[in-house]
Scaffold this motif. Sequence first.
Motif, PDB file in Angstrom:
ATOM      1  N   GLN A  40     -29.323 -24.547 -29.005  1.00 55.62           N
ATOM      2  CA  GLN A  40     -29.525 -23.973 -27.659  1.00 55.62           C
ATOM      3  C   GLN A  40     -30.495 -24.866 -26.881  1.00 55.62           C
ATOM      4  O   GLN A  40     -31.357 -25.483 -27.463  1.00 55.62           O
ATOM      5  CB  GLN A  40     -30.111 -22.550 -27.777  1.00 55.62           C
ATOM      6  CG  GLN A  40     -29.100 -21.551 -28.372  1.00 55.62           C
ATOM      7  CD  GLN A  40     -29.130 -21.538 -29.890  1.00 55.62           C
ATOM      8  OE1 GLN A  40     -30.184 -21.740 -30.475  1.00 55.62           O
ATOM      9  NE2 GLN A  40     -27.976 -21.366 -30.521  1.00 55.62           N
ATOM     10  N   HIS A  93     -12.966 -17.994 -26.496  1.00 56.83           N
ATOM     11  CA  HIS A  93     -13.910 -17.970 -27.631  1.00 56.83           C
ATOM     12  C   HIS A  93     -13.281 -17.155 -28.755  1.00 56.83           C
ATOM     13  O   HIS A  93     -13.914 -16.337 -29.419  1.00 56.83           O
ATOM     14  CB  HIS A  93     -15.278 -17.396 -27.231  1.00 56.83           C
ATOM     15  CG  HIS A  93     -16.106 -18.395 -26.478  1.00 56.83           C
ATOM     16  ND1 HIS A  93     -17.425 -18.216 -26.170  1.00 56.83           N
ATOM     17  CD2 HIS A  93     -15.781 -19.612 -25.961  1.00 56.83           C
ATOM     18  CE1 HIS A  93     -17.896 -19.271 -25.513  1.00 56.83           C
ATOM     19  NE2 HIS A  93     -16.918 -20.114 -25.358  1.00 56.83           N
ATOM     20  N   VAL A 113     -16.871 -23.319 -30.011  1.00 59.04           N
ATOM     21  CA  VAL A 113     -17.531 -22.306 -30.837  1.00 59.04           C
ATOM     22  C   VAL A 113     -16.765 -22.285 -32.163  1.00 59.04           C
ATOM     23  O   VAL A 113     -15.629 -22.777 -32.240  1.00 59.04           O
ATOM     24  CB  VAL A 113     -17.522 -20.921 -30.152  1.00 59.04           C
ATOM     25  CG1 VAL A 113     -18.397 -20.933 -28.907  1.00 59.04           C
ATOM     26  CG2 VAL A 113     -16.112 -20.448 -29.841  1.00 59.04           C
ATOM     27  N   ASP A 127     -22.572 -30.689 -26.865  1.00 56.36           N
ATOM     28  CA  ASP A 127     -23.095 -29.339 -27.097  1.00 56.36           C
ATOM     29  C   ASP A 127     -23.027 -28.446 -25.860  1.00 56.36           C
ATOM     30  O   ASP A 127     -23.979 -27.752 -25.505  1.00 56.36           O
ATOM     31  CB  ASP A 127     -24.552 -29.421 -27.577  1.00 56.36           C
ATOM     32  CG  ASP A 127     -25.095 -28.065 -28.024  1.00 56.36           C
ATOM     33  OD1 ASP A 127     -26.233 -27.737 -27.619  1.00 56.36           O
ATOM     34  OD2 ASP A 127     -24.360 -27.321 -28.709  1.00 56.36           O
ATOM     35  N   GLU A 128     -21.863 -28.413 -25.221  1.00 57.75           N
ATOM     36  CA  GLU A 128     -21.759 -27.501 -24.062  1.00 57.75           C
ATOM     37  C   GLU A 128     -21.874 -26.061 -24.540  1.00 57.75           C
ATOM     38  O   GLU A 128     -22.456 -25.210 -23.879  1.00 57.75           O
ATOM     39  CB  GLU A 128     -20.407 -27.713 -23.374  1.00 57.75           C
ATOM     40  CG  GLU A 128     -20.237 -26.927 -22.079  1.00 57.75           C
ATOM     41  CD  GLU A 128     -19.852 -25.472 -22.296  1.00 57.75           C
ATOM     42  OE1 GLU A 128     -19.399 -25.136 -23.407  1.00 57.75           O
ATOM     43  OE2 GLU A 128     -20.026 -24.678 -21.370  1.00 57.75           O
ATOM     44  N   GLU A 129     -21.312 -25.773 -25.728  1.00 57.61           N
ATOM     45  CA  GLU A 129     -21.247 -24.365 -26.143  1.00 57.61           C
ATOM     46  C   GLU A 129     -22.625 -23.776 -26.453  1.00 57.61           C
ATOM     47  O   GLU A 129     -22.842 -22.586 -26.286  1.00 57.61           O
ATOM     48  CB  GLU A 129     -20.337 -24.229 -27.373  1.00 57.61           C
ATOM     49  CG  GLU A 129     -18.876 -24.485 -27.090  1.00 57.61           C
ATOM     50  CD  GLU A 129     -18.277 -23.452 -26.136  1.00 57.61           C
ATOM     51  OE1 GLU A 129     -18.995 -22.545 -25.691  1.00 57.61           O
ATOM     52  OE2 GLU A 129     -17.093 -23.579 -25.811  1.00 57.61           O
ATOM     53  N   GLY A 130     -23.520 -24.570 -26.957  1.00 59.98           N
ATOM     54  CA  GLY A 130     -24.840 -24.026 -27.287  1.00 59.98           C
ATOM     55  C   GLY A 130     -24.803 -23.091 -28.482  1.00 59.98           C
ATOM     56  O   GLY A 130     -25.761 -22.388 -28.772  1.00 59.98           O
ATOM     57  N   ALA A 131     -23.677 -23.072 -29.210  1.00 58.70           N
ATOM     58  CA  ALA A 131     -23.572 -22.147 -30.357  1.00 58.70           C
ATOM     59  C   ALA A 131     -24.436 -22.624 -31.517  1.00 58.70           C
ATOM     60  O   ALA A 131     -24.979 -21.837 -32.275  1.00 58.70           O
ATOM     61  CB  ALA A 131     -22.113 -22.022 -30.807  1.00 58.70           C
ATOM     62  N   ASP A 143     -27.145 -23.896 -24.056  1.00 56.93           N
ATOM     63  CA  ASP A 143     -25.799 -24.432 -23.854  1.00 56.93           C
ATOM     64  C   ASP A 143     -25.848 -25.426 -22.689  1.00 56.93           C
ATOM     65  O   ASP A 143     -26.849 -25.551 -21.994  1.00 56.93           O
ATOM     66  CB  ASP A 143     -24.786 -23.305 -23.623  1.00 56.93           C
ATOM     67  CG  ASP A 143     -25.153 -22.368 -22.479  1.00 56.93           C
ATOM     68  OD1 ASP A 143     -24.269 -21.603 -22.070  1.00 56.93           O
ATOM     69  OD2 ASP A 143     -26.296 -22.420 -22.006  1.00 56.93           O
TER      70      ASP A 143
END
Length: 414
Positions: free
Chosen positions: A138, A386, A91, A131-135, A140
């Motif tokens: 989207q 985070h 993030v 892109d695990e975070e999906g911040a 995530d």
Amino acid sequence: MTSFTPDLRIDIERLLDRLAALAEISPIEGTEGCSRLALTDDDKAGRDLVVSWMRDLDLDISVDGIGNVVATLAGEIDGAAVMCGSHIDTVPTGGRYDGNLGVLAGIEVIETLRTAGVIPHRPIAVGFFTDEEGARFQPDMLGSLVYVGGMALEEAHDITGIRGRTVGEELVRIGYLGAAPLPASPPAAYVELHIEQGPVLETEGFTIGALTGVQGISWTEVTLTGQSNHAGTTPMSLRHDPGLVAFRTAAFVRELALGLGPPQVGTVGRIELDPNLVNVVAATATFTIDVRNTDNKVLLEAERRIAQFIEQAAAEEGVTVSRRVLARFDPVDFDPAVIDRVEGAAQSLGLSVKRMPSGAGHDAQMLARVCPAAMIFVPSHDGVSHNPAEYTSPADIEAGANVLLRVLMELAAR
Ligand code: HGY
Ligand code: MN
Ligand code: MN
């Protein structure tokens, strides 16, 4: 070839050095944290560094169409690999351990085996998922979702991020649009080491978490449209203020989560008013709702009550509602046999271990769809994550990485 000896241990200094080196890419001034949003130049720089470490170990490296990178240490047999890994995107206000620890500990385990001349029966792989975070894009866990066939590659490539470019465009731009087939053929098993990102292990005095599963996640983006007007001349009785409904919803989400009780959580993390000016009643309000629970029935009830509240509050204020689901994943249970191995490995290393669910989403919850999967947690100081102040002690990192080493060797021996 020597077989795995129970007294084999990772090299903690080498692992800490790599964590520090990776955190030097796009560091957050004055903190230990770093900011590498998925598929940005910073993410590319982080990827290039980690891939160089994989190359130095002479591993077989593959990149797939969503930019997931998997490096494999050959085994005696050619079968499906036992896999570990996590993510290296962060993030924007990220710490140096979230995701990075699971990937670098996997590389450390492989280097430890190589140095000891151990050839595992099964191949052992370490990967990082996009892109695990999906911040930025989207949902995530996007890369691991595509990896296991949970989303078609074309659909994933077309996702537009919060900065207005698509996943496909950005993969090409940073040079990580790979050719490895998707969905990937399932690994023999998957184990992810991750920081807890919560306060439980530290508060209760445990070193290792043996994860039983991941709670369900629901992300929704709501856009309310009202009537933009002069803040000074518009009587209160004539207003159609979307901002009011957004803020009332944020308060409702908090009250609802408190009312439902733990483990229910609810967050309105992003609110954008347009035109966002001191003397203008907003025209639109766009905000996100993140609600989670280990019990899908309660999570569905929370979603229903929030949607009902928004409709009612919007009708009272005379504003219209549109919504977009950004992510929706049911709760996941991990594989009992692999959980047993995590717990057993921790105990054989003399470490305190607690079984617990994960509050955060992880790539392991996607891999669990296609193979036996589980996770290892290590404590987060003050439960902070985070956040650039995220911290896990070297002793806990060493403990977690040695549990990972042992579990991977046991799983790769069969
Ligand atoms: O939001 C999450 O739980 C994860 O950090 N992507
Ligand atoms: Mn993570
Ligand atoms: Mn995270």
